[in-house]
Write an enzyme that holds these catalytic residues in place. Structure first.
Site, PDB file in Angstrom:
ATOM      1  N   CYS A  13       5.560  19.374  18.789  1.00 25.97           N
ATOM      2  CA  CYS A  13       4.738  20.143  18.375  1.00 25.97           C
ATOM      3  C   CYS A  13       5.194  21.076  19.707  1.00 25.97           C
ATOM      4  CB  CYS A  13       3.446  19.929  18.759  1.00 25.97           C
ATOM      5  SG  CYS A  13       2.841  21.729  18.139  1.00 25.97           S
TER       6      CYS A  13
ATOM      7  N   CYS B 191       2.024  23.942  20.935  1.00 24.42           N
ATOM      8  CA  CYS B 191       1.436  23.471  21.871  1.00 24.42           C
ATOM      9  C   CYS B 191       1.663  21.378  21.786  1.00 24.42           C
ATOM     10  CB  CYS B 191      -0.062  23.610  21.614  1.00 24.42           C
ATOM     11  SG  CYS B 191      -0.819  23.785  19.241  1.00 24.42           S
ATOM     12  N   SER B 192       0.337  20.666  21.337  1.00 28.95           N
ATOM     13  CA  SER B 192      -0.016  19.229  21.593  1.00 28.95           C
ATOM     14  C   SER B 192      -0.262  18.953  20.572  1.00 28.95           C
ATOM     15  CB  SER B 192      -0.499  19.688  22.920  1.00 28.95           C
ATOM     16  OG  SER B 192      -2.013  19.809  22.249  1.00 28.95           O
ATOM     17  N   CYS B 193      -0.028  19.550  18.933  1.00 29.53           N
ATOM     18  CA  CYS B 193      -0.695  18.856  17.943  1.00 29.53           C
ATOM     19  C   CYS B 193      -0.213  17.213  17.959  1.00 29.53           C
ATOM     20  CB  CYS B 193      -0.433  19.473  16.359  1.00 29.53           C
ATOM     21  SG  CYS B 193      -0.595  21.431  16.770  1.00 29.53           S
TER      22      CYS B 193
HETATM   23 FE    FE Z   1       0.314  22.267  17.809  1.00 31.00          FE
END
Ligand code: FE
Length: 206
Positions: free
Chosen positions: A106, A109-111
């Site tokens: 991602c 961010c951190s999906c």
């Molecule tokens: Fe994300």
């Protein structure tokens, strides 16, 4: 590539904020050791969380109809096994082949596909992984100990709030006699993110 991140610049969601405050209070009162909290999170990220994804992959390896369904509509196929929920509303399964290796990132961010992999590992959220996975995926994989032959193409999938990916690694050779549960034990978290491969069967039985 398009990447819609409505949550990217937003403050942490209320639940995350509540958990953070709770942890702060428990640590301040000496009720929990922050190292123990980290250990619990690490266990969940590496062991507990990814077991659901491993069950999905093992079933895909042993049930061609399920594998077809997973390829066509991963959200429904995974949901049929009881794995659904937040951060996994729209899933896509990407299948490794002898000439194609899939890698998930991602970039903003951190999906991450929570229902099948649990919590994202710390490195998945790091700026270095998020940028380098796209720019130099082969070098990043080598740092994870995964050296792919030059003829294997690497396809990088950028997760979003709307669409989460699950890598379906190739079934290792020498596993023809194994049960679904034995197969699931070979499937690591990293092999479903694309930064690793399943464990070779001799290393499990030996
Ligand atoms: Fe994300």
């Amino acid at each position: 590539m398009p990447h819609d991140h409505p949550h990217h610049d937003a403050p942490p969601d209320p639940m995350t904020e509540r958990v953070r405050q709770l942890e702060e209070r428990l640590v301040a009162q000496g009720l929990v050791d922050p190292a123990a909290v980290d250990a619990i999170i690490e266990t969940y990220a590496e062991k507990v969380g990814p077991r659901t994804g491993a069950a999905v992959v093992a079933r895909a390896w042993t049930d061609p109809e399920f594998a077809d369904w997973l390829a066509r509509d991963a959200t429904a196929a995974i949901g049929s096994m009881g794995y659904a929920g937040r951060q996994g509303e729209h899933m896509q399964a990407v299948f490794n082949t002898p000439t194609l290796h899939n890698l998930i990132v991602c970039t903003l961010c951190s999906c991450y596909p929570w229902p099948v992999l649990g919590l994202p590992p710390v490195w998945y959220k790091s700026p270095a992984y998020r940028s380098r996975a796209v720019i130099e995926p082969r070098a990043v994989l080598a740092e994870f100990g995964l050296e792919l032959p030059p003829q294997v193409q690497i396809r990088v999938w950028d997760s979003t709030a709307e669409l989460r990916y699950l890598v379906i690694p190739m079934r290792p050779e020498g596993t023809e006699e194994m049960t679904v549960d034995e197969l699931a034990a070979l499937i690591t978290r990293d092999s479903m993110v694309g930064t690793g491969l399943p464990v070779a069967p001799e290393r499990v039985s030996g």
